[in-house]
Motif scaffolding. Sequence first.
Motif, PDB file in Angstrom:
ATOM      1  N   ILE A  47      -5.148  -0.439   5.835  1.00 30.63           N
ATOM      2  CA  ILE A  47      -3.803  -0.587   6.391  1.00 30.63           C
ATOM      3  C   ILE A  47      -3.859  -1.321   7.726  1.00 30.63           C
ATOM      4  O   ILE A  47      -3.016  -2.191   8.005  1.00 30.63           O
ATOM      5  CB  ILE A  47      -3.140   0.793   6.528  1.00 30.63           C
ATOM      6  CG1 ILE A  47      -2.839   1.347   5.130  1.00 30.63           C
ATOM      7  CG2 ILE A  47      -1.869   0.706   7.373  1.00 30.63           C
ATOM      8  CD1 ILE A  47      -2.305   2.758   5.112  1.00 30.63           C
ATOM      9  N   ASP A  64       2.798   2.365   8.749  1.00 33.44           N
ATOM     10  CA  ASP A  64       2.187   3.418   9.560  1.00 33.44           C
ATOM     11  C   ASP A  64       1.400   2.814  10.723  1.00 33.44           C
ATOM     12  O   ASP A  64       0.240   2.427  10.577  1.00 33.44           O
ATOM     13  CB  ASP A  64       1.282   4.290   8.691  1.00 33.44           C
ATOM     14  CG  ASP A  64       0.723   5.496   9.427  1.00 33.44           C
ATOM     15  OD1 ASP A  64       1.000   5.638  10.634  1.00 33.44           O
ATOM     16  OD2 ASP A  64       0.003   6.288   8.785  1.00 33.44           O
ATOM     17  N   ARG A 121       0.816  -1.208   0.000  1.00 38.51           N
ATOM     18  CA  ARG A 121       0.000   0.000   0.000  1.00 38.51           C
ATOM     19  C   ARG A 121       0.854   1.264   0.000  1.00 38.51           C
ATOM     20  O   ARG A 121       0.689   2.144   0.844  1.00 38.51           O
ATOM     21  CB  ARG A 121      -0.993   0.000   1.155  1.00 38.51           C
ATOM     22  CG  ARG A 121      -1.778  -1.308   1.326  1.00 38.51           C
ATOM     23  CD  ARG A 121      -3.098  -1.102   1.981  1.00 38.51           C
ATOM     24  NE  ARG A 121      -3.977  -0.295   1.155  1.00 38.51           N
ATOM     25  CZ  ARG A 121      -4.693  -0.787   0.124  1.00 38.51           C
ATOM     26  NH1 ARG A 121      -4.624  -2.061  -0.193  1.00 38.51           N
ATOM     27  NH2 ARG A 121      -5.460   0.023  -0.580  1.00 38.51           N
ATOM     28  N   GLU A 122       1.809   1.308  -0.940  1.00 38.51           N
ATOM     29  CA  GLU A 122       2.706   2.454  -1.087  1.00 38.51           C
ATOM     30  C   GLU A 122       3.402   2.803   0.227  1.00 38.51           C
ATOM     31  O   GLU A 122       3.598   3.972   0.564  1.00 38.51           O
ATOM     32  CB  GLU A 122       1.956   3.653  -1.674  1.00 38.51           C
ATOM     33  CG  GLU A 122       1.370   3.344  -3.047  1.00 38.51           C
ATOM     34  CD  GLU A 122       0.949   4.590  -3.797  1.00 38.51           C
ATOM     35  OE1 GLU A 122       1.507   5.674  -3.557  1.00 38.51           O
ATOM     36  OE2 GLU A 122       0.059   4.472  -4.657  1.00 38.51           O
ATOM     37  N   ASP A 126       3.334  -1.422  -4.468  1.00 38.35           N
ATOM     38  CA  ASP A 126       2.517  -2.302  -3.647  1.00 38.35           C
ATOM     39  C   ASP A 126       3.286  -3.594  -3.417  1.00 38.35           C
ATOM     40  O   ASP A 126       4.512  -3.594  -3.387  1.00 38.35           O
ATOM     41  CB  ASP A 126       1.151  -2.549  -4.290  1.00 38.35           C
ATOM     42  CG  ASP A 126       0.028  -2.675  -3.251  1.00 38.35           C
ATOM     43  OD1 ASP A 126       0.295  -3.207  -2.158  1.00 38.35           O
ATOM     44  OD2 ASP A 126      -1.094  -2.245  -3.526  1.00 38.35           O
ATOM     45  N   ASP A 175      -6.617   4.170   8.505  1.00 41.48           N
ATOM     46  CA  ASP A 175      -7.134   3.559   7.280  1.00 41.48           C
ATOM     47  C   ASP A 175      -7.388   2.075   7.561  1.00 41.48           C
ATOM     48  O   ASP A 175      -6.462   1.327   7.887  1.00 41.48           O
ATOM     49  CB  ASP A 175      -6.112   3.723   6.158  1.00 41.48           C
ATOM     50  CG  ASP A 175      -6.614   3.213   4.805  1.00 41.48           C
ATOM     51  OD1 ASP A 175      -7.409   2.248   4.778  1.00 41.48           O
ATOM     52  OD2 ASP A 175      -6.186   3.764   3.778  1.00 41.48           O
ATOM     53  N   ARG A 183      -1.839  -4.769   8.363  1.00 44.23           N
ATOM     54  CA  ARG A 183      -0.920  -4.977   9.483  1.00 44.23           C
ATOM     55  C   ARG A 183      -1.365  -6.168  10.337  1.00 44.23           C
ATOM     56  O   ARG A 183      -0.527  -6.946  10.825  1.00 44.23           O
ATOM     57  CB  ARG A 183      -0.819  -3.707  10.328  1.00 44.23           C
ATOM     58  CG  ARG A 183      -0.060  -2.575   9.617  1.00 44.23           C
ATOM     59  CD  ARG A 183       0.011  -1.313  10.480  1.00 44.23           C
ATOM     60  NE  ARG A 183       0.683  -1.560  11.741  1.00 44.23           N
ATOM     61  CZ  ARG A 183       2.006  -1.548  11.921  1.00 44.23           C
ATOM     62  NH1 ARG A 183       2.800  -1.307  10.891  1.00 44.23           N
ATOM     63  NH2 ARG A 183       2.535  -1.776  13.104  1.00 44.23           N
ATOM     64  N   SER A 187      -1.959   4.633  11.539  1.00 44.51           N
ATOM     65  CA  SER A 187      -2.940   4.846  10.475  1.00 44.51           C
ATOM     66  C   SER A 187      -4.353   4.520  10.960  1.00 44.51           C
ATOM     67  O   SER A 187      -4.565   3.558  11.710  1.00 44.51           O
ATOM     68  CB  SER A 187      -2.600   3.970   9.268  1.00 44.51           C
ATOM     69  OG  SER A 187      -3.602   4.095   8.275  1.00 44.51           O
ATOM     70  N   GLY A 194       2.289   2.293   3.202  1.00 43.66           N
ATOM     71  CA  GLY A 194       1.359   2.547   4.290  1.00 43.66           C
ATOM     72  C   GLY A 194       1.363   1.478   5.359  1.00 43.66           C
ATOM     73  O   GLY A 194       0.987   1.739   6.507  1.00 43.66           O
TER      74      GLY A 194
END
Length: 218
Positions: free
Chosen positions: A180, A172, A166-167, A210, A177, A184, A175, A169
Amino acid sequence: MSGGWQAVDEYIAGKLLGDDEALAATLANNEAHGLPPIDVSAAQGKMLFLLAQIAGATRILEVGTLGGYSTIWLARALPEGGELVTLELEPHHAAVARENLDRAGVSSKVDVRVGPAADSLAAMVDEAPFDFVFIDADKQSNALYVDEAIRLGRCGTTIVVDNVVREGGVLDVDSDDERIIGTRALFDMLSADTRLDATAVQTVGAKKWDGFVLARVL
C-alpha cells in the motif's frame, strides 16, 4: 457481494471469451507447480489483449511474469514479427511460464528474463521504444517501474499498472503494508509527473475489489 462479482465474471467470460484450452492449461500448470493464484482474471486478460491491439503495439514490456497467463494474452495481441519482453524475479516461476508459453504457441514472440526487475530494466539501454507496458510485480517498486517504462517508451506508449486499489487500502495513510505504501507512492508520482497523462479505474470481480492505472506517455 463478492460471490456475485465472481458470478458476473463467469457470465462475461462465458458470453464474450469462451473456452480456451491453452489458458486453462496454464492456470492448471501454475497450480500444479505451486504458483500463487494471483493472475489477472480472464476478462482482465482480454482487456489487456484489446488495449495492446488498440495501441497498435508491436513491442510489449511486461514487469512480472508469474506463470505467463497475462503474457499469453499480450503475446496474442502482437502482430507477426512482434516482440514481448517479460521480467520475472523467481527462476521457478519463469520455468513454469516458459512451459506455458510453449504450450500456447507464443514462445517465439516472448523473451523471458530472470532476475530483479529493477536490474533487468536498468540493463535495457538500447531496447527502446516499447509501445505497451504492463506492470504487475512487487507493488513497492511501482513508481520505479513506471519511471523506467517512460524511459523505455515513446510519445504515445500505453502503461497499465495492476492492483492499485487493494480493496480500498490505498486510502490508508497510516498503513504499514509495503504494498500500500508503494501504491500510494505511485499515485503521488503520477499526480506530479508531467510526462504522463493518467487515470485509475476501480474493478470488482473474481479478483475482488481492486483496480488499475491506465497512462499514456506524452
